[in-house]
Design a protein around this motif. Sequence first.
Motif, PDB file in Angstrom:
ATOM      1  N   THR A  61       6.823  26.318  25.615  1.00  0.00           N
ATOM      2  CA  THR A  61       8.021  27.139  25.795  1.00  0.00           C
ATOM      3  C   THR A  61       8.954  26.959  24.601  1.00  0.00           C
ATOM      4  O   THR A  61       9.493  27.929  24.060  1.00  0.00           O
ATOM      5  N   ALA A  62       9.132  25.701  24.182  1.00  0.00           N
ATOM      6  CA  ALA A  62      10.005  25.418  23.041  1.00  0.00           C
ATOM      7  C   ALA A  62       9.445  26.051  21.767  1.00  0.00           C
ATOM      8  O   ALA A  62      10.185  26.636  20.966  1.00  0.00           O
ATOM      9  N   LYS A  65       9.831  29.829  21.751  1.00  0.00           N
ATOM     10  CA  LYS A  65      11.223  30.181  21.487  1.00  0.00           C
ATOM     11  C   LYS A  65      11.516  30.051  19.989  1.00  0.00           C
ATOM     12  O   LYS A  65      12.057  30.967  19.363  1.00  0.00           O
ATOM     13  N   GLY A  66      11.132  28.918  19.416  1.00  0.00           N
ATOM     14  CA  GLY A  66      11.392  28.695  17.995  1.00  0.00           C
ATOM     15  C   GLY A  66      10.672  29.711  17.121  1.00  0.00           C
ATOM     16  O   GLY A  66      11.238  30.251  16.171  1.00  0.00           O
ATOM     17  N   GLN A  68       9.597  32.711  17.978  1.00  0.00           N
ATOM     18  CA  GLN A  68      10.118  34.068  18.161  1.00  0.00           C
ATOM     19  C   GLN A  68      11.468  34.236  17.494  1.00  0.00           C
ATOM     20  O   GLN A  68      11.825  35.332  17.066  1.00  0.00           O
ATOM     21  N   THR A  69      12.228  33.148  17.391  1.00  0.00           N
ATOM     22  CA  THR A  69      13.509  33.227  16.706  1.00  0.00           C
ATOM     23  C   THR A  69      13.275  33.508  15.221  1.00  0.00           C
ATOM     24  O   THR A  69      13.978  34.307  14.611  1.00  0.00           O
ATOM     25  N   SER A  72      11.178  37.837  14.816  1.00  0.00           N
ATOM     26  CA  SER A  72      11.738  38.524  15.973  1.00  0.00           C
ATOM     27  C   SER A  72      10.805  39.570  16.568  1.00  0.00           C
ATOM     28  O   SER A  72      10.977  39.972  17.707  1.00  0.00           O
ATOM     29  N   THR A  75       5.853  38.297  20.101  1.00  0.00           N
ATOM     30  CA  THR A  75       6.028  37.766  21.449  1.00  0.00           C
ATOM     31  C   THR A  75       4.933  36.742  21.701  1.00  0.00           C
ATOM     32  O   THR A  75       3.758  37.031  21.479  1.00  0.00           O
ATOM     33  N   THR A 345      12.664  19.203  23.743  1.00  0.00           N
ATOM     34  CA  THR A 345      12.560  19.896  25.024  1.00  0.00           C
ATOM     35  C   THR A 345      11.649  19.172  25.998  1.00  0.00           C
ATOM     36  O   THR A 345      11.993  18.968  27.155  1.00  0.00           O
TER      37      THR A 345
END
Lengths: 367, 315
Positions: A61-62, A65-66, A68-69, A72, A75, A345
């Motif tokens: 999950t972490a 997130k990283g 995808q940041t 952008s 997915t 995380t």
Amino acid sequence: MKHLRAGLAIGTALTAMIALSSCASNEPAATSSNGGSSSGAASLNGTLNGVGSSAQSNAQTAWAKGFQTANSSVTVNYDPQGSGAGRTAFEGGGADFAGSDSALPAAELSGDFKLCKAGTKGIDIPVYVSPIAIVYNLDGVKSLNLDASVLAKIFTGKIKKWNDSAIADLNKGTTLPSTAITPVYRSDKSGTSANFTDYMHQAAPSDWTAEAADLFPTGIGSGAAKGSGIVAAVTGGKGTIGYVDDSSVGSLSVAKIKVGDSYVAPSAEVASKSAETSPLDTSRTGNDVVVKINRTTTDSAEYPITLVSYLIACQQYQDSSRANLVKAYAEYVTSTDGQQAAADTAKSAPMTGTLLSKAQAAAASIK
Amino acid sequence: MTATIAPVVKAPKRAGDRIFSGAALAGGLVILLALAAVAVFLVAESLPAFGAKATDIPGTAGQFPTFWAYVAPLAFGTVWAAVLALVFAIPFSIAIALFISHYAPRRIARGLGAIIDLLAAIPSVVYGAWGIFVFGPFVRPFWEFLAETFPWFPLFSGPVDPNARSILTVALVLAVMVIPIITALSREIFLQTPRLNEEAALALGATRWEMIRMTVLPFGRAGIVSASMLGLGRALGETLAVAMVLSPNVIISFFLLRSQNPTTVAANIALQFPEAFGTSVNVLMATGLVLFVITFAVNAASRAVIGRRAAGKGI
């Protein structure tokens, strides 16, 4: 004739442009290298599907997130169905990569990988290192020392009371009650069980004769489903002892494990050190990086009950856009940033030194 | 002139009739097809399991020499847990249903009925969590009392699981899950008892309990059996609550309070499937097929029971 030729030229140019632009949307990295742009990662897009280990769930999950940041238009989906389910999905072409608590077994390595280029295989990249804590619930005992032999005897039912002389010998100065011991084990198949049984089998082979196994041998003690079930059962019972990933210990007491002449509590530092200094499986070739945790270490800076979990990807994908996505993701996951994100995380132990550089090299080799 | 009797004509088939009968037929066929598809899938997936090597069967290497040695304890555990659950659930459900239909004031009855129905809407994962965190710790002292007071009674022999994660706890959790189903159906059937029969019984001087014994229960017997079978079906197939609460072993054991309990087919599949690969997946599928057959047999048996009762005791 001239008109026709001009028309042809325009037509060809148009087709080329369309082809190029469509190329740009499908195969981002290829165009960015053609265009000479240095920000290759920034132009990645698409969806990346992973299935696998539930131990990696928080870390994935972490990482998603990283990643995808930074990208952008990408997915990342990770479905923590379990290591075996993840490998099956990946081998059958249902997932772009797998997360697995055990490296590809020989039987699966010799099989087919649907997404990989014909003749190439999947590779294991270590991504997640975490210590496994021995948790217990015993009134009035806040600190407890154990070793492999005593653990094996407890989990085989040879030691039945907490004030057994074998436990007392390791805990001089602590008053142990005569409470009965109830070992709590995982009733589902799990990498945690595999690592714990591997530790007992290697460090105390005469007391734990069975080989390492995903499914804990039943018959002694109480079974509970998933790590959360172990925590609930150990917390709720009296005189209970169990093993869980260090991140889910909560308020339970954690035993120290004998390493050499001293007793070591699980922590990110000792787990990282253990993973780094342990030998690699020499039967693996190329970029297939598999760690054989040194269960019999005597260095008090190491912790032998450490789990290494892998990201499994193709060495060479059939589809180059998928290859670029998986490669970029694996590179992020094995970067110091990615490792730190997981540590923050999921409370995992970040990989260090030679192991980290080996993992990075393996990630970079994905084609 | 107007009195000629029209010959019997077939009713003209209107569009609505045809659409409705077609839709009903399609509905029936879809159910049959779905059942057939499930059966075919299960059989196809199960075939490799029957010749599985000992090493392909889940469990400690070579623990179960054949597939049948593996599935027998699971089938036993499934039936054992479900039967225990029904032993608790049926009397409770009938009592609740009778209270709602014949004893409680109408307003209370309606509210109570709604609350019982609500129990059926709670997801099984919630029952599982409740079983682990609330119910288990609550019943543990009672189980310890049973084990200490009746050590000579084989079913209660200890040691009691420290978290009461035993088959008896699971059976009680299952009973709570099954009660709303049996209650709701029984209640409706008890309400259908012909008013005349009830009043006749009362007029003969029967007390309320005698009236219920003479009219309501005989009238509702077939309904109670079929409601119980529906409940049994749920208990046989319940997965998550069992997987979460039980301390499972693949063994045949009648001890109710120990840590080593026979597990159920569904719970075992749920726990082993995520990490299974190769032939062990087929082995798990084949245990599912066995569960399918058990459920089928139970349903057929209940049909037979209901059919015989209904034929013998027409009211």
